[in-house]
Design a protein around this motif. Structure first.
Motif, short mmCIF file in Angstrom:
data_model
loop_
_atom_site.label_atom_id
_atom_site.label_comp_id
_atom_site.label_asym_id
_atom_site.label_seq_id
_atom_site.Cartn_x
_atom_site.Cartn_y
_atom_site.Cartn_z
N ASP A 218 0.80 -1.12 0.05
CA ASP A 218 0.07 -0.04 -0.13
C ASP A 218 0.83 1.11 0.07
O ASP A 218 0.42 2.32 -0.65
CB ASP A 218 -0.93 -0.08 1.20
CG ASP A 218 -2.04 -1.00 1.18
OD1 ASP A 218 -2.18 -1.31 -0.11
OD2 ASP A 218 -2.96 -1.14 2.08
N ILE A 219 2.10 1.29 0.71
CA ILE A 219 2.73 2.46 0.53
C ILE A 219 3.28 2.78 -0.60
O ILE A 219 3.49 4.03 -0.99
CB ILE A 219 4.17 1.98 1.36
CG1 ILE A 219 4.04 1.73 2.93
CG2 ILE A 219 5.27 3.15 1.32
CD1 ILE A 219 5.09 1.20 3.65
N ILE A 220 3.47 2.02 -1.67
CA ILE A 220 3.64 2.27 -2.98
C ILE A 220 2.63 2.38 -4.07
O ILE A 220 2.66 2.56 -5.13
CB ILE A 220 4.98 1.29 -3.55
CG1 ILE A 220 4.30 -0.16 -3.69
CG2 ILE A 220 6.09 1.25 -2.67
CD1 ILE A 220 5.14 -1.09 -4.46
N GLY A 221 1.27 2.20 -3.41
CA GLY A 221 0.27 2.48 -4.11
C GLY A 221 -0.04 1.17 -5.22
O GLY A 221 -0.76 1.40 -6.11
N LEU A 222 0.45 -0.06 -4.71
CA LEU A 222 0.43 -1.23 -5.67
C LEU A 222 -0.75 -1.90 -4.97
O LEU A 222 -0.31 -2.56 -4.00
CB LEU A 222 1.50 -1.84 -5.86
CG LEU A 222 1.80 -3.10 -6.84
CD1 LEU A 222 1.30 -2.69 -8.14
CD2 LEU A 222 3.13 -3.54 -6.82
N ARG A 223 -1.76 -2.28 -5.81
CA ARG A 223 -2.80 -3.26 -5.36
C ARG A 223 -2.67 -4.62 -6.17
O ARG A 223 -2.49 -4.54 -7.33
CB ARG A 223 -4.45 -2.70 -5.49
CG ARG A 223 -4.38 -1.61 -4.61
CD ARG A 223 -4.32 -1.77 -3.04
NE ARG A 223 -4.62 -0.61 -2.44
CZ ARG A 223 -5.97 -0.19 -2.12
NH1 ARG A 223 -6.85 -0.94 -2.28
NH2 ARG A 223 -5.82 0.89 -1.14
N VAL A 224 -2.71 -5.70 -5.47
CA VAL A 224 -2.57 -7.10 -6.11
C VAL A 224 -3.52 -7.95 -5.70
O VAL A 224 -4.10 -7.74 -4.84
CB VAL A 224 -1.04 -7.65 -5.86
CG1 VAL A 224 0.12 -6.86 -6.22
CG2 VAL A 224 -1.08 -8.12 -4.34
N SER A 225 -3.68 -9.07 -6.65
CA SER A 225 -4.65 -10.04 -6.26
C SER A 225 -4.30 -10.85 -5.22
O SER A 225 -3.28 -10.81 -4.59
CB SER A 225 -5.11 -10.92 -7.71
OG SER A 225 -3.82 -11.59 -7.83
N ARG A 226 -5.40 -11.80 -4.45
CA ARG A 226 -5.11 -12.47 -3.45
C ARG A 226 -4.00 -13.57 -3.94
O ARG A 226 -3.10 -13.75 -3.05
CB ARG A 226 -6.24 -13.30 -2.95
CG ARG A 226 -6.21 -14.15 -1.57
CD ARG A 226 -7.24 -14.71 -1.20
NE ARG A 226 -8.09 -15.69 -2.19
CZ ARG A 226 -9.12 -16.50 -1.94
NH1 ARG A 226 -9.66 -16.02 -0.84
NH2 ARG A 226 -9.70 -16.88 -2.99
N GLU A 227 -4.14 -14.09 -4.98
CA GLU A 227 -3.37 -15.03 -5.58
C GLU A 227 -1.65 -14.58 -5.90
O GLU A 227 -0.78 -15.10 -5.31
CB GLU A 227 -3.50 -15.68 -6.85
CG GLU A 227 -2.84 -16.73 -7.59
CD GLU A 227 -3.04 -17.11 -9.06
OE1 GLU A 227 -2.58 -18.02 -9.28
OE2 GLU A 227 -3.89 -16.42 -9.67
N THR A 228 -1.50 -13.29 -6.04
CA THR A 228 -0.27 -12.79 -6.33
C THR A 228 0.13 -12.56 -4.66
O THR A 228 1.42 -12.68 -4.54
CB THR A 228 -0.46 -11.33 -6.72
OG1 THR A 228 -0.72 -11.67 -8.35
CG2 THR A 228 1.04 -10.54 -6.92
#
Length: 211
Positions: free
Chosen positions: A8-18
């Motif tokens: 979240d600090i870098i503003g990156l949202r990923v899927s649960r799988e990732t």
């Protein structure tokens, strides 16, 4: 969770799988780092922010699937992290270059067990361009001075004038940039790190050696 907060600090949202792939990588890293020195001992306890999220900044800057070369991949930063994030896209590839055979073995296991999109080249960086004919982007973290990194990258630059480079650098980066400008012409973007206040990611394009 620590991993979610770090990304979240870098503003990156990923899927649960990732997220699960990254967590598996973290487990493998901790296991292997007991036997071989993958990163500086003083930074092991801050794995998620200092290494994983920091590495993920490269992908966040250039998320489109592409062919990457990661120089001196070591403990997998940023190469394995990029390869894991590419797995979600189902495209792109990371060629990890690491001459230390113990580290190369770790990298192969990490890629295999996480399902990441990458492969390992256990050779010296100076020899890698003969094994990897083409790439769209080059990354490196805590490897060498910028001037030396550009020497390493030149064979690929000659094959692809649109090649881009993403290099993590610390507080003395400006002196490295000034020195590199003595031998090289290039366009430069400086991205402030969201993890380290004194650090940047240098994004370079249109590299040419000065006559």
């Amino acid at each position: 969770m620590q991993e979610s907060l770090s990304l979240d600090i870098i503003g990156l949202r990923v899927s649960r799988e990732t997220s699960e792939r990254l967590s598996l990588f973290a487990e493998l890293f901790r296991k292997w780092s007991r036997a071989i020195n993958l990163v500086a001992t003083s930074t092991k306890d801050d794995l998620w922010a200092r290494h994983i999220a920091d590495s993920a900044q490269v992908f966040a800057l250039s998320p489109e699937p592409k062919q990457w070369v990661d120089l001196g991949s070591g403990g997998g930063f940023p190469g394995v992290i990029t390869a894991i994030l590419l797995a979600e896209t189902g495209a792109g590839w990371v060629h990890l270059v690491e001459s230390n055979h113990k580290k190369a073995s770790f990298l192969r296991i990490a890629l295999s067990e996480t399902g990441a999109r990458g492969s390992v080249h256990a050779c010296r960086i100076e020899e890698a361009h003969s094994e990897i004919q083409h790439c769209d982007a080059i990354s490196a973290r805590a490897l060498a001075a910028l001037d030396t990194l550009l020497d390493f990258a030149e064979p690929w630059a000659e094959r692809n004038p649109d090649l881009r480079y993403f290099f993590h650098k610390g507080r003395d980066y400006q002196s490295e940039v000034d020195k590199a400008h003595g031998r090289w012409s290039f366009d430069l973007l400086q991205h402030q790190s969201a993890i380290e206040a004194d650090s940047v990611i240098l994004e370079i394009a249109h590299l040419m050696r000065k006559v």
